[in-house]
Design an enzyme around this catalytic site. Structure first.
Site, PDB file in Angstrom:
ATOM      1  N   CYS A 110       0.884  -1.307   0.032  1.00  0.00           N
ATOM      2  CA  CYS A 110       0.021  -0.100  -0.063  1.00  0.00           C
ATOM      3  C   CYS A 110       1.006   1.450  -0.002  1.00  0.00           C
ATOM      4  CB  CYS A 110      -0.855  -0.083   0.955  1.00  0.00           C
ATOM      5  SG  CYS A 110      -0.163  -0.260   2.823  1.00  0.00           S
ATOM      6  N   HIS A 167      -1.369   1.157   7.601  1.00  0.00           N
ATOM      7  CA  HIS A 167      -1.600   1.213   6.253  1.00  0.00           C
ATOM      8  C   HIS A 167      -1.745   2.573   5.539  1.00  0.00           C
ATOM      9  CE1 HIS A 167      -4.180   0.116   2.785  1.00  0.00           C
ATOM     10  NE2 HIS A 167      -5.251   0.906   3.107  1.00  0.00           N
TER      11      HIS A 167
END
Length: 988
Positions: free
Chosen positions: A404, A806
């Protein structure tokens, strides 16, 4: 008789005979006579001559009141079915239907016979063929077919049970693979008699019936499209479009592709004929707008467009003008979707230049609603979400295993519109460079039909070697590595290309010298014109001037250096109320290299009592580790790699703006970063004039602003007690508009750092900072100017540590608001943008804030790996207040009033979507992948594996903007990481 007069007299005699000699006529006109006429004819007349039926119908009228007529009705019921089974020609069949229409008692009775009659009549129509080509003959043929279809309609209405079997027979006829027989287009006359209410049921039945093979469906659809040639037929286009949509809904894309390519030219040619033009245009529009994976279908009709447009213009009729406007809108949509073929589109643009052009928003709406993957489906509701792009029209990036950090950065770069356009416009054929792979990735993000693209090739090529695969990494470090690689690669290729051109004229020794010389030339690239600079320099490169003034002798040393991003430390609490010079009393060895320009670590070093966290060694520690060994050993590099940021309202009293505020803003961090810094204690400056270490004041100024300003908030700091990097979770407000103070130098000095600084850093490794900083020369005239920037992208980190959590990003399309063109042409442009004018009248910051406050709906996008959704700037601003672990980390700001943007040449209209044309091999690769994707979707739908797959991707319908944070890549991340147990939210 041989002529009409004799036949007329004969009819009059027959009529008189029947009227005035009823009994004799009844005995004469009996079963035997009628049967003989129908089976053997009469004299020279064949039994298939319509005159036979004329005679029988006249006789029936005369004995209607006689009992014997009932016997004749029974006979005719059987004979009518027999006659239809013999496939009568259109004149005879039409005459039979006229007789049966006038005497419905002669229609076959009983469900079985009635059904057989309808089915056989359908097959008879399928055998019809016109016997002539003249208008009178064609009109007669059409009227005969209309008579036959009208009889079928009356039977269907009287006996509804016969309708569905008749339609099944119709489909069996048109889906036949028998090449020796081609069904007549006269079957189109039946469509108008099928109730429109049956469309949904019939189409669903056809498209989901496992007994209907693909070849049969393809054949049937092709023949239905042929029906558009039939004049007077109504609703043919409605059924054709319904069937096309039905096939798309059940993912049968192979049929759609084959049929479109086979029939698109025929449909287009029907536009020449006014009678069938409305239906043909409707089908053409649907076929072209839905065929979005490849330009092949559109390019089949492109050669014929201009002549048709000229024909419409010559007509001058209101109907032709209306159709021309619809056709023009369709053409604009297709050229927008498949830009990059100027040699094909220029004649069309010239032909339709006087016609109104749809807005980009309308084009996007039309395209999004027409795609095959946007059609409703009878399969599970998640199918439409999984089968194509989201409603945003943007493409996600598949997480390849804790990637990510890359996905969020790539999406931010892709949404940097000018950068994307430059990348897509590069001619890199035959080159296997990283830039080529980035161009490939950008092209797929822009044109793929997939909901999300897997960037495996680019990831492997761009991953820093010290990044452990499948583990979370720092996105800022990745971004710097990527930009540096792209820059160095382009510079090396330029050097090699230049050296190669003179290779044949040198011996080995001179070649080596030339290579060194070329390297030096490219190292000084920033000193040259913009054409000599690399793309990364032109888009993200700025210049920073560092001045160190000895407080003892007042001598000054200056250095200029390039930067691609600026890193901002958080202000220590003690500095919030006092904007005096920052004091640096101890030294630290930094590992930043100049391209990164992360010297922010030097600013707050001494005043960082924040939970004993070393704010100065925030993100940049990991970001530079292992990047370039020559820099990691260089002492005091913080003084050589100083980055600077933009400042809103530089004359504002900072103490007033900071004291009492709970939330810092990017403006506060910039002001703190730009404040003068005192070098004292262990961090004293070695003054050449004093020949000793002295207290000094260091100041920084931006002397050349970048097109895109990248800001990194140093949230990760090293905890020496726990030996881990912790995260500063302070909320930072993000202004939509920033003004960057730039002091442009009218008589610039030579760039001491050697331009991009990589080469110079290597050559100067180990030298003292003071030896690098040359004494200032003649006085420079500086012109402070506030350059407005608007927020373009925000990369958010969700979690409490750089090694976990994330990343996702918010972004929108932002381009320079000035006239597009080349930088060196800016002074010659006579156009003045609104912002250009406003700069002379009032603060651009105020104006831009006011303009941007009225934010366009759905202007912002949220990129969360595979998922892309609409969002708003309010969501960006409030993300940390809603979810404390989700904090803005990397910011992209775009310079406004820029004339260095990509020249999209809007005047010629060839690049209506703003992006440049794709290279041929790129377009072919995308087309091939789009076709493969449609085949994958079709296979998935046929096996219904999609239902099982959808169970693991159940997102909430309203997204997470107002409810939950976007999720996490690891178990300790923010949002879905630690606070939620929904497995579907985790991104692995």
């Amino acid at each position: 008789g041989p002529d009409p007069f004799q036949r007329q007299v004969g009819r009059q005699v027959l009529d008189a005979y029947g009227r005035f000699h009823r009994a004799e006529f009844e005995a004469f006109f009996n079963r035997g006579l009628v049967l003989g006429l129908l089976q053997r004819g009469y004299g020279e007349l064949s039994n298939r001559d319509p005159a036979i039926l004329d005679y029988i119908q006249a006789g029936l009228r005369l004995i209607m009141s006689c009992p014997s007529v009932l016997e004749l009705f029974e006979l005719l019921q059987v004979e009518a079915l027999r006659l239809v089974c013999e496939r009568p020609a259109p004149p005879l069949c039409a005459r039979l239907c006229q007789l049966l229409g006038d005497f419905p008692q002669c229609l076959p009775r009983g469900r079985k016979l009635s059904l057989a009659f309808c089915q056989q009549l359908v097959r008879s129509i399928a055998h019809f063929q016109s016997q002539g080509t003249r208008e009178a003959e064609l009109r007669l043929y059409v009227s005969q077919v209309t008579q036959v279809s009208a009889l079928l309609r009356s039977v269907w209405k009287a006996e509804p049970d016969t309708l569905l079997p008749s339609l099944q027979e119709l489909f069996a006829v048109i889906s036949s693979a028998d090449t020796s027989f081609e069904p007549s287009v006269a079957l189109a006359s039946l469509v108008q008699h099928i109730p429109l209410q049956m469309i949904t049921v019939l189409i669903r039945s056809l498209t989901t019936d496992p007994n209907v093979k693909d070849a049969s469906m393809t054949q049937a659809l092709c023949r239905m499209i042929d029906w558009l040639s039939w004049p007077l037929a109504q609703h043919v286009e409605t059924w054709v479009i319904a069937l096309l949509k039905g096939l798309a809904a059940v993912q049968k894309f192979t049929i759609l592709i084959d049929v479109t390519l086979l029939k698109i030219e025929l449909v287009f040619n029907r536009l020449w004929f006014p009678l069938v033009r409305p239906g043909a245009l409707a089908v053409l529009s649907h076929m072209l707008l839905s065929f979005q994976h490849s330009p092949e279908a559109f390019h089949l009709i492109v050669p014929h467009v201009v002549s048709l447009v000229h024909s419409f213009k010559r007509d001058g009729l209101p109907s032709s003008t209306a159709f021309l406007m619809q056709l023009t809108e369709l053409i604009h949509c297709m050229m927008y979707h498949y830009s990059g073929f100027p040699e094909l589109y220029e004649p069309i643009l010239e032909a339709i230049k006087d016609m109104p052009k749809p807005t980009e928003e309308k084009i996007k709406l039309i395209l999004s609603q027409s795609a095959w993957t946007s059609q409703s489906s009878s399969l599970p509701s998640c199918l439409s979400r999984l089968s194509g792009k989201s409603e945003t029209g943007k493409t996600g990036l598949i997480n390849l295993g804790n990637t990510c950090y890359m996905n969020s950065v790539i999406q931010a770069l892709f949404m940097a519109t000018d950068f994307r356009r430059h990348v897509l416009s590069l001619n890199l054929n035959g080159c296997n460079s990283l830039m080529r792979k980035l161009q490939h990735l950008f092209a797929f993000l822009a044109h793929t039909q997939r909901e999300a693209y897997a960037p495996r090739i680019f990831f492997e090529a761009s991953r820093p070697p010290w990044f452990t695969p499948r583990s979370q990494q720092d996105c800022s470090e990745y971004l710097r590595f990527l930009l540096d690689r792209l820059h160095e690669e382009e510079r090396t290729l330029k050097a090699l290309s230049s050296a190669k051109s003179s290779e044949s004229l040198m011996n080995e020794e001179s070649q080596a010298q030339e290579a060194v010389h070329k390297t030096q030339v490219f190292a000084e690239a920033p000193c040259m014109g913009s054409e000599e600079r690399t793309l990364i320099e032109r888009m993200f490169g700025g210049k920073l001037k560092t001045t160190i003034c000895c407080l003892n002798c007042k001598s000054m040393s200056q250095k200029e250096e390039a930067f691609t991003d600026l890193s901002l430390a958080f202000c220590p609490p003690t500095s919030l109320g006092n904007v005096g010079p920052k004091c640096m009393e101890h030294s630290e060895v930094k590992e930043d290299y100049v391209v990164q320009t992360n010297t922010l670590a030097t600013s707050p070093a001494a005043e960082t009592p924040l939970n004993n966290l070393d704010v100065n060694r925030g993100c940049d520690t990991i970001m530079s580790e292992g990047t370039i060994e020559d820099f990691s050993t260089e002492p005091n590099s913080e003084n050589t790699t100083i980055s600077e940021l933009k400042q809103v309202q530089p004359n504002r009293d900072m103490s007033q703006s900071l004291v009492g505020k709970n939330t810092l803003s990017v403006t506060d961090l910039l002001n703190y970063f730009l404040a003068p810094e005192i070098l004292s204690g262990d961090n004293k400056y070695y003054c050449e004039k004093c020949a000793s270490l002295q207290n000094a004041e260091k100041t920084m100024q931006i002397i050349e602003e970048p097109e895109y300003l990248i800001l990194t908030l140093l949230r990760f700091s090293y905890d020496p007690k726990c030996h881990i990097r912790r995260k500063i979770l302070d909320n930072v407000s993000l202004p939509l508009v920033l003004e960057l103070p730039v002091k442009s130098i009218t008589s610039p000095l030579a760039v001491v750092s050697g331009g991009w600084s990589v080469g110079v850093e290597i050559s100067e490794t180990g030298e003292n900072l003071a030896k690098k900083l040359k004494p200032s020369g003649a006085e420079e005239v500086t012109c402070p100017q506030l350059v407005p920037y608007v927020l373009s992208s925000v990369v958010v980190h969700s979690g409490v540590s750089s090694e976990s959590g994330h990343y996702y990003s918010y972004a929108r399309n932002v381009t320079g608001s000035g006239p597009s063109g080349l930088c060196h042409q800016s002074t010659a442009l006579s156009l003045v943008s609104p912002q250009d004018k406003l700069l002379t009248e009032e603060s651009p910051c105020t104006v831009l804030e006011n303009e941007l406050d009225t934010e366009m709906p759905r202007e912002w996008f949220l990129f969360n790996d595979s998922r892309v959704t609409f969002t708003s700037f309010q969501s960006v601003q409030k993300i940390t207040s809603r979810f404390p672990k989700d904090t803005a980390y990397v910011l992209f700001y775009k310079k406004q009033n820029s004339t260095c943007g990509f020249n999209t040449n809007p005047a010629n209209g060839l690049w209506v979507n703003g992006d440049p044309p794709l290279q041929k091999d790129l377009m072919e690769a995308i087309t091939k992948d789009n076709k493969l994707y449609l085949q994958e979707q079709e296979l998935s739908a046929r096996t219904q594996a999609l239902q099982a797959a959808s169970a693991s991707c159940s997102f909430r319908p309203n997204g997470f903007d107002d409810n939950d944070p976007p999720g996490s890549c690891g178990p300790t991340g923010g949002g879905g990481g630690g606070g939620f147990s929904t497995v579907g939210r985790l991104v692995f």
